[in-house]
Enzyme design. Sequence first.
Site, PDB file in Angstrom:
ATOM      1  N   ASN A  57     151.917  75.421   2.554  1.00 51.98           N
ATOM      2  CA  ASN A  57     150.795  75.668   1.529  1.00 51.98           C
ATOM      3  C   ASN A  57     151.594  75.114   0.269  1.00 51.98           C
ATOM      4  O   ASN A  57     152.709  74.744   0.147  1.00 51.98           O
ATOM      5  CB  ASN A  57     150.732  77.254   1.310  1.00 51.98           C
ATOM      6  N   GLU A  92     139.580  73.606 -11.981  1.00 49.93           N
ATOM      7  CA  GLU A  92     140.585  73.627 -11.307  1.00 49.93           C
ATOM      8  C   GLU A  92     141.774  73.374 -12.227  1.00 49.93           C
ATOM      9  O   GLU A  92     141.898  72.609 -12.948  1.00 49.93           O
ATOM     10  CB  GLU A  92     140.941  72.148 -10.199  1.00 49.93           C
ATOM     11  N   GLU A 139     138.410  75.725   4.124  1.00 56.78           N
ATOM     12  CA  GLU A 139     139.088  74.643   3.919  1.00 56.78           C
ATOM     13  C   GLU A 139     140.090  74.185   4.864  1.00 56.78           C
ATOM     14  O   GLU A 139     140.504  73.231   5.272  1.00 56.78           O
ATOM     15  CB  GLU A 139     139.434  74.723   2.416  1.00 56.78           C
TER      16      GLU A 139
HETATM   17  C1  NOJ Z   1     141.557  74.472  -3.249  1.00 59.33           C
HETATM   18  C2  NOJ Z   1     140.206  75.062  -3.376  1.00 59.33           C
HETATM   19  O1  NOJ Z   1     140.267  76.261  -2.411  1.00 59.33           O
HETATM   20  C3  NOJ Z   1     139.118  74.401  -2.849  1.00 59.33           C
HETATM   21  O2  NOJ Z   1     137.868  74.964  -2.733  1.00 59.33           O
HETATM   22  C4  NOJ Z   1     138.998  73.133  -3.825  1.00 59.33           C
HETATM   23  O3  NOJ Z   1     137.967  72.443  -3.718  1.00 59.33           O
HETATM   24  C5  NOJ Z   1     140.482  72.779  -4.167  1.00 59.33           C
HETATM   25  N1  NOJ Z   1     141.330  73.706  -4.342  1.00 59.33           N
HETATM   26  C6  NOJ Z   1     140.367  71.474  -5.258  1.00 59.33           C
HETATM   27  O4  NOJ Z   1     140.158  72.449  -6.548  1.00 59.33           O
HETATM   28 CA    CA Z   2     142.379  77.350  -1.595  1.00 62.27          CA
END
Ligand code: NOJ
Ligand code: CA
Length: 711
Positions: A192, A414, A507
């Site tokens: 991770n 973010e 994801e």
């Molecule tokens: C991780 C997040 O879970 C995801 O949804 C996002 O697109 C990326 N980070 C980039 O911010």
């Molecule tokens: Ca994530």
Amino acid sequence: MNKIVFAFLCLMILSKSAISQSVASPDGNLSLRFELKDSVPYYYLDFKGKPIILKSKLGLKVANGDSFLKGFGIKDYNTSAFKEDWNPVMGETKTINNHYNQLRVILAQPSLQREIAITFRLYDYGLGFRYEFPEQANLNYFVIKEEETQFALAGNHKAWWIPGDYDTQEYNYTTSSISEVAALWPKSYDGNASQTPVKNAIQTPVMMKSAGGIYLNIAEAALIGYPAMHLAVNSKTNMLKTHLTPDAQGMKGYIQTPFNTPWRTIAVTESAENMLTVGPHLLLNLNEPTKYATTDWIKPVKYIGVWWEMIMGKSSWAYADLDNVHLGETDYSKLTPNGKHAANTEYVKKHIDFAAKHGFDAVLVEGWNEGWEDWFGKSKEFVFDFVTPYPDFDVKGLNEYAHSKGVKLIMHHETSASVTNYERWIDTAFKFMDKFGYNAVKTGYVGNIIPRGEHHYSQWMIDHYLRVVKKAAEHKILINSHESVRPTGLSRTYPNWIAAEAARGTEYEAFGGNNPEHTTILPFTRLMGGPMDYTPGIFQTKMDYYFPGDHRFVKTTLVKQLALYVTMYSPLQMAADIIDNYDRFPDAFQFIKDVAVDWDDTKVLKAEPGDYILIARKAKGKDEWFVGGITDENERTLPIDFNFLEPNASYVATIYEDGKDADYINNPQRYKIYKKIVSSKTKLNQKLARSGGVAISIKKATKEDLKRIKK
Ligand code: NOJ
Ligand code: CA
């Protein structure tokens, strides 16, 4: 008061008090016994006369003074009862019953002239207890070295767990007995962006099942001003013990009285179905009612996004292919675009049109702002300013266009885990959102936290997440936080914290894969504390469709993706696939368009963690039901009894089922859709493919329907 007089008073009180106190749940099935033995506090929990938690120690170790471990006497205790019905702003049911019996024990440490309290609340379906530190002359400030709460399990239960980690929960689950945790722990995690695994510890909520078939779930509620709890496992003795997330100095919590710890919770039920029904109520009920004067600005959200194509690598968040930009200095208008930047005006407009056409509330756009070229893994503090769009993203024009079509854009912040930077910008960022008409933001915390040495779940970060939620409320903004701490029922108090990721979401199907059983476990674990932005709805499951030879695939049938909208409760739901894929399967897409995201009622029809979940839910304010059923890597037949429907009424059920020879490996996109007249007497044996599902939408039948559609 002088020391001797105080000690004397305490002893007088003590001599009047028994050394053990009990309290039972309203139905009498669960009983809690508190005991003081050799001046050390313990508790026991029984269910129907059988032990659930054996003699377990209570207490906390202090770093800068005397600990709360021994030397206690009972100064006083009182019992009380409480009963109310309350209505969540959004939820799985319209009303939640909050009914408990309480025992509050006041413990004095006479030699230190100070006292604390431990409050126990007994529900028919579980226990919550917490430590309370009243403000007093000899107890103002202290630093917690560790919380020493024990959970002595009465057996070597089967457990569904992820490894303890100060920074992430984005793991697949391991299923094993408690005695096997130590041996399996080293294999229980994969990579991770930020991780600090805690050896032989597991995270909460943890789901367990005893040999006798009792379901047990240990978690915490109302995590405020305190680090998140992990559980250290002693595989030889079935003993679990709290292990709090430390800060950079290895300290756990800096406390000023008055202070209450979060609740430690143990949900206990005789069926898995009931655990899914009442488990979340335990955590919600232990949180305070909302503090907001109005909540009418908090509404459910069904959304699409410019997202999945970046996650699986078809497009990029970044505008240019550079790995060295200086925010505020780099002139983006002079850079050569990489040609893969998805968050551009024209492409976002296409999404707004799609959302308007198909009735979605909102469009998430990631990669709209400057800074993504070197956002990741550089421990860079000034990564984003959250207010400067890339040259090809017309923030004003797009918001106006969206609003003119009844759609909203969802903001994306973010932070790259540079939290000091985010806190510096947050006022400006929320004002920017107000200016352009954004009312929801997805936040993210990818990478190692700045301030360096802090963890995603340490006290400072727990404070941060709530600071953001409260600040957002001042702007009537909804928060969907990713990589944040797992929810602990705080959506009751702060309902604008509409959802969080805080687990391994869709994801990961592009990063390393989710086990087919994953979504049959999450509702028993992560979702106990609140809604998850799982981002279901991937129709194009195999990545070789985009990249020939790419072996990645989403381990699901298309129909299972539909069912997740029902089995994974969230008032914020995404249709996560690239929108073109929905145009390829318009009849299946209809279910995502129709499905509700806020509910009046929920019936868990059949469930077993790690195997299957079948749930029926009634849409908020409508006579419409939706059923979702999912299975793990095994195919199976689930019996669906429609007795949740109003008697003597006819309904049209539109059934979406796995197609012939479909499963998560072969023909995942094959499905069958048919209509059928159903009533409360209808029973169906529904076949689900390997990692498949079933999704059903149910509406009252018209006379026309009764003529046209078969029973
Ligand atoms: C991780 C997040 O879970 C995801 O949804 C996002 O697109 C990326 N980070 C980039 O911010
Ligand atoms: Ca994530």
